[in-house]
Design a protein around this motif. Structure first.
Motif, short mmCIF file in Angstrom:
data_model
loop_
_atom_site.label_atom_id
_atom_site.label_comp_id
_atom_site.label_asym_id
_atom_site.label_seq_id
_atom_site.Cartn_x
_atom_site.Cartn_y
_atom_site.Cartn_z
N ARG A 183 4.09 -72.38 -59.53
CA ARG A 183 4.95 -71.20 -59.42
C ARG A 183 4.67 -70.28 -60.54
N PHE A 184 4.96 -71.03 -61.70
CA PHE A 184 4.70 -70.06 -62.98
C PHE A 184 3.54 -69.36 -63.04
N GLU A 185 2.27 -70.10 -62.72
CA GLU A 185 1.12 -69.35 -62.78
C GLU A 185 1.15 -68.09 -61.62
N GLN A 186 1.71 -68.23 -60.60
CA GLN A 186 1.78 -67.39 -59.49
C GLN A 186 2.54 -66.04 -59.96
N ARG A 187 3.54 -66.39 -60.84
CA ARG A 187 4.10 -65.22 -61.66
C ARG A 187 3.54 -64.62 -62.88
N GLY A 188 2.78 -65.22 -63.08
CA GLY A 188 1.95 -64.75 -64.27
C GLY A 188 2.45 -65.48 -65.71
N TRP A 189 3.15 -66.36 -65.66
CA TRP A 189 4.12 -66.85 -66.90
C TRP A 189 3.02 -67.82 -67.74
N VAL A 190 2.22 -68.60 -66.95
CA VAL A 190 1.37 -69.69 -67.78
C VAL A 190 0.12 -69.57 -67.21
N THR B 211 -4.98 -81.60 -68.60
CA THR B 211 -4.98 -80.22 -68.41
C THR B 211 -3.87 -79.52 -69.40
N LEU B 212 -4.55 -78.43 -70.05
CA LEU B 212 -3.52 -77.79 -70.85
C LEU B 212 -2.68 -76.71 -70.06
N VAL B 213 -1.62 -76.35 -70.36
CA VAL B 213 -0.93 -75.36 -69.75
C VAL B 213 -0.31 -74.35 -70.97
N ALA B 214 -0.65 -73.12 -70.78
CA ALA B 214 -0.52 -72.02 -72.04
C ALA B 214 0.39 -71.24 -71.41
N LEU B 215 1.33 -70.66 -72.30
CA LEU B 215 2.44 -69.63 -71.99
C LEU B 215 1.78 -68.20 -72.35
N SER B 216 1.88 -67.38 -71.43
CA SER B 216 1.51 -66.00 -71.28
C SER B 216 2.61 -65.31 -72.21
N ASP B 217 2.23 -64.03 -72.33
CA ASP B 217 3.06 -63.16 -73.27
C ASP B 217 4.47 -62.69 -72.14
N ALA B 218 4.03 -62.54 -70.94
CA ALA B 218 5.10 -62.55 -69.94
C ALA B 218 6.02 -63.60 -69.71
N GLY B 219 5.52 -64.93 -69.81
CA GLY B 219 6.45 -66.14 -69.91
C GLY B 219 7.27 -66.29 -71.00
N PHE B 220 6.50 -65.80 -72.32
CA PHE B 220 7.34 -66.08 -73.52
C PHE B 220 8.63 -65.04 -73.37
N GLY B 221 8.18 -63.96 -72.88
CA GLY B 221 9.47 -62.88 -72.71
C GLY B 221 10.48 -63.52 -71.78
N VAL B 222 10.16 -64.40 -70.46
CA VAL B 222 11.22 -64.89 -69.81
C VAL B 222 12.18 -65.84 -70.52
N VAL B 223 11.33 -66.70 -71.42
CA VAL B 223 12.11 -67.84 -72.20
C VAL B 223 12.91 -67.37 -73.29
N LYS B 224 12.40 -66.29 -73.88
CA LYS B 224 13.04 -65.56 -75.04
C LYS B 224 14.30 -64.93 -74.56
N GLY B 225 14.12 -64.26 -73.21
CA GLY B 225 15.38 -63.57 -72.69
C GLY B 225 16.75 -64.78 -72.26
#
Length: 154
Positions: free
Chosen positions: A82-89, A101-115
């Motif tokens: 679901r996070f991939e579909q939202r562009g968060w990871v 398998t590695l999972v990496a946080l995108s800038d958009a995902g970082f913005g979500v967690v930071k908020g």
């Protein structure tokens, strides 16, 4: 057949167990309700994003992330999808060992967690503030003793 019968909890064991069960059942709701209300995230979703955000280069193996977020690989896989579909990871094979398998946080995902982080921290402090520093240290030691680390994580 056991001649003495089953072993029952002593009064001290029963008190410890009852306290632990109360924490297990009550704390998730106290931590999750504010996150859902203010950020639209479940506690598991927030913990997943948070742990990736704190990892070097904001990426982790899925197996390590499942351990850190206290979830199964299948549950984590559904959330990460679901996070991939939202562009968060983003997921990718681990270049050091293709079995992982590695999972990496995108800038958009970082913005979500930071908020969402201030909401989560407020809830955590509501739980921890009544405890003294010594009680918090004891709680951390107990939690470490009771936590089981999967064999593939070392």
């Amino acid at each position: 057949m056991d001649q003495e019968g089953p072993r029952w909890l002593s009064p001290a064991e029963k008190e410890a167990w009852t306290g632990l069960v109360s924490l297990i059942l009550l704390l998730p709701g106290r931590l999750e309700a504010p996150l859902q209300h203010e950020a639209g995230l479940t506690l598991f979703e927030y913990l997943t994003l948070s742990h990736i955000s704190e990892a070097p280069e904001r990426r982790l193996r899925m197996s390590e992330l499942a351990y850190l977020a206290n979830g199964s690989l299948s549950r984590l896989s559904n959330v990460v999808k679901r996070f991939e579909q939202r562009g968060w990871v983003r997921r990718s094979p681990d270049p050091d060992d293709g079995r992982y398998t590695l999972v990496a946080l995108s800038d958009a995902g970082f913005g979500v967690v930071k908020g969402a982080a201030p909401t989560h921290v407020r809830s955590v402090l509501d739980v921890l503030d009544p405890l003294t520093a010594a009680e918090q240290e004891t709680l951390a030691r107990i939690a470490a003793k009771l936590r089981v680390r999967p064999a593939d994580l070392g």
